[in-house]
Design an enzyme around this catalytic site. Structure first.
Site, PDB file in Angstrom:
ATOM      1  N   GLY A  28      64.802 -15.222  -6.321  1.00 33.07           N
ATOM      2  CA  GLY A  28      64.987 -16.638  -6.639  1.00 33.07           C
ATOM      3  C   GLY A  28      65.548 -16.864  -8.021  1.00 33.07           C
ATOM      4  O   GLY A  28      66.344 -17.791  -8.237  1.00 33.07           O
ATOM      5  N   ASP A  29      65.156 -16.036  -8.970  1.00 33.40           N
ATOM      6  CA  ASP A  29      65.690 -16.145 -10.324  1.00 33.40           C
ATOM      7  C   ASP A  29      67.204 -15.950 -10.309  1.00 33.40           C
ATOM      8  O   ASP A  29      67.956 -16.724 -10.909  1.00 33.40           O
ATOM      9  CB  ASP A  29      65.019 -15.124 -11.241  1.00 33.40           C
ATOM     10  N   GLY A  30      67.655 -14.935  -9.587  1.00 34.47           N
ATOM     11  CA  GLY A  30      69.095 -14.679  -9.492  1.00 34.47           C
ATOM     12  C   GLY A  30      69.833 -15.796  -8.780  1.00 34.47           C
ATOM     13  O   GLY A  30      70.904 -16.228  -9.224  1.00 34.47           O
ATOM     14  N   THR A  33      69.904 -18.907 -11.065  1.00 36.37           N
ATOM     15  CA  THR A  33      70.838 -18.711 -12.171  1.00 36.37           C
ATOM     16  C   THR A  33      72.277 -18.881 -11.697  1.00 36.37           C
ATOM     17  O   THR A  33      73.077 -19.563 -12.350  1.00 36.37           O
ATOM     18  CB  THR A  33      70.640 -17.318 -12.806  1.00 36.37           C
TER      19      THR A  33
END
Length: 139
Positions: A28-30, A33
């Site tokens: 999810g972070d990727g 971003t």
């Protein structure tokens, strides 16, 4: 085509539920971003350093925690469960430049994004990400 990068093969909801919530947060972070970078690129033709500053103001624990609080009333039961499972999981890293509460909330936010992304729920993902964007242009 929407603002969410599409994966070719999504996994089943059952498979996604079985993943460690911190793995969902990592994905999810990727995805988050990349979403923010794409949105910022649409707003400006600025240089990479200016884009980086704009993106990092939105992709950090405090900003993600604010986004989560904005979208939380919109979540269904399953999404709330994904968020809570990740938020409450034992973290192996410590928050840098963020409160522990913001860091844990951001982890839950990232896990929710990862879950929706991996399961191919792109319309829902885009709706929640847009709903969580700062309305005043500030992060």
């Amino acid at each position: 085509m929407g603002d969410i990068p599409i994966i070719k093969e999504s996994i089943s909801v059952k498979q996604a539920r079985e993943l460690n919530p911190l793995v969902l947060a990592y994905i999810g972070d990727g995805a988050h971003t990349l979403y923010v970078r794409t949105k910022e690129l649409e707003k400006t033709t600025g240089k990479a350093d200016k884009l980086h500053v704009a993106v990092t103001s939105q992709v950090n624990a405090a900003a993600q925690a604010r986004s989560m609080e904005a979208i939380r009333p919109l979540l269904n039961e399953e999404e709330e469960g994904i968020f809570l499972r990740a938020r409450n999981s034992r973290q192996h890293s410590v928050a840098k430049n963020a409160s522990i509460a913001d860091y844990k909330t951001a982890t839950g936010f990232e896990a929710l994004i990862g879950f929706l992304y991996l399961t191919g729920q792109n319309e829902r993902l885009e709706y929640l990400l847009k709903s969580g964007e700062p309305s005043d242009g500030l992060s």
